[in-house]
Design a protein around this motif. Structure first.
Motif, PDB file in Angstrom:
ATOM      1  N   VAL A 140      -1.574   5.940   2.513  1.00 46.76           N
ATOM      2  CA  VAL A 140      -2.557   5.064   3.152  1.00 46.76           C
ATOM      3  C   VAL A 140      -1.990   4.466   4.437  1.00 46.76           C
ATOM      4  O   VAL A 140      -2.688   4.355   5.443  1.00 46.76           O
ATOM      5  CB  VAL A 140      -3.003   3.953   2.181  1.00 46.76           C
ATOM      6  N   GLU A 168      -8.453   1.585  -1.456  1.00 43.73           N
ATOM      7  CA  GLU A 168      -7.237   2.168  -2.014  1.00 43.73           C
ATOM      8  C   GLU A 168      -6.991   1.670  -3.437  1.00 43.73           C
ATOM      9  O   GLU A 168      -7.034   0.472  -3.704  1.00 43.73           O
ATOM     10  CB  GLU A 168      -6.049   1.826  -1.113  1.00 43.73           C
ATOM     11  N   PHE A 218       0.837  -1.192   0.000  1.00 45.50           N
ATOM     12  CA  PHE A 218       0.000   0.000   0.000  1.00 45.50           C
ATOM     13  C   PHE A 218       0.877   1.249   0.000  1.00 45.50           C
ATOM     14  O   PHE A 218       2.036   1.213   0.406  1.00 45.50           O
ATOM     15  CB  PHE A 218      -0.936  -0.009   1.216  1.00 45.50           C
TER      16      PHE A 218
END
Length: 288
Positions: free
Chosen positions: A128, A161, A124
């Protein structure tokens, strides 16, 4: 270098297992796998991340979701704050819990889909990671039975995301059927322990209590590849870790991962990685 099957005890009072790992000296290289999905946030540490056949650098706020049974480890090279420990905050999720996510909770369909996409490992973005870090760190202060709302909030943020990077080309897809899970886990455990000894198809089929054609269908159904390709990818992935993490000769590494012919090893490595083993080692060293 064999991936060790890590046994993770399942709690009776929580949907996930939390590990707050703090190490003063270093995060050691411990190549392992387990059926549980793993979400890891690494803090105050930098070094190399090994997931399947992926090798990459990590830094502070490194957030990764590792798929079921995908071999992995982190190996630190240093800390940001020397007086503070390396920190790895880890959440483990059992595959059966993931399979049941949508039962009565259609809002969690996106979270389940994210777990299904995690077979190669997902990295990620730093933004995030920074958003979920307070929630992740806060779990340490909660009793196991109190964590679920914050865990689901965190997973929902991650599922939305878009800037997510798949890591490994080697994929282990979790099965939704408990019978298949048992067969697959037995075979994968044996392969990860004995891949360099060239286990026979008959031996693996016996472990799965299947015919040779049944074993073939099991791998195609859940791993999207035949047994031979899985073995090849595993060997090449282990070779990548040895090429980057040791000074052994290429011939020695080829033999250690099960290739009796150096020419065959070089050919398969180049086909899988787009470069020779020597070029891979040189590129890794220059990047480091």
């Amino acid at each position: 270098m064999k991936a060790v099957l890590q046994k993770i005890s399942r709690p009776t009072n929580a949907s996930s297992i939390l590990l707050d790992r703090r190490l003063d000296d270093a995060i050691p290289f411990q190549w392992h796998h387990h059926p549980e999905f793993e979400l890891t946030l690494t803090l105050n540490s930098r070094g190399q991340r090994f997931i399947g056949d992926h090798i990459g650098a990590y830094d502070d706020d490194d957030l990764v979701l590792v798929g079921s049974n995908l071999p992995h480890t982190w190996h630190s090279a240093g800390k940001l704050e020397g007086a503070e420990p390396h920190v790895a905050l880890v959440l483990w999720f059992h595959p059966e819990w993931v399979e049941r996510l949508e039962e009565g909770f259609v809002e969690l369909a996106g979270v389940k889909a994210m777990f299904e996409r995690s077979a190669p490992g997902l990295q990620f973005s730093a933004d995030v990671a920074a958003r979920v870090r307070p929630l992740f760190e806060g779990l340490r202060r909660l009793a196991p039975e109190e964590r679920l709302p914050d865990v689901l909030s965190m997973l929902t943020i991650l599922a939305r995301e878009q800037a997510v990077t798949p890591l490994s080309s080697r994929v282990v897809t979790p099965s939704g059927r408990s019978v298949d899970r048992g067969r697959l886990d037995r075979v994968l455990d044996h392969i990860h322990l004995h891949y360099a000894e060239n286990p026979s198809m008959d031996e693996l089929a016996d472990l799965a209590a299947l015919s040779l054609s049944g074993l073939h269908r099991l791998f195609l159904r859940h791993l999207n590849m035949p047994v031979s390709e899985y073995l090849m990818r595993l060997r090449i992935g282990e070779a990548c870790a040895l090429l980057s993490g040791s000074a052994r000769s290429i011939a020695h590494i080829a033999d250690a991962v099960g290739y009796r012919s150096l020419a065959n090893f070089n050919r398969q490595f180049k086909a899988a990685k787009g470069m020779t083993p020597r070029a891979f080692r040189d590129r890794f060293r220059s990047a480091a």
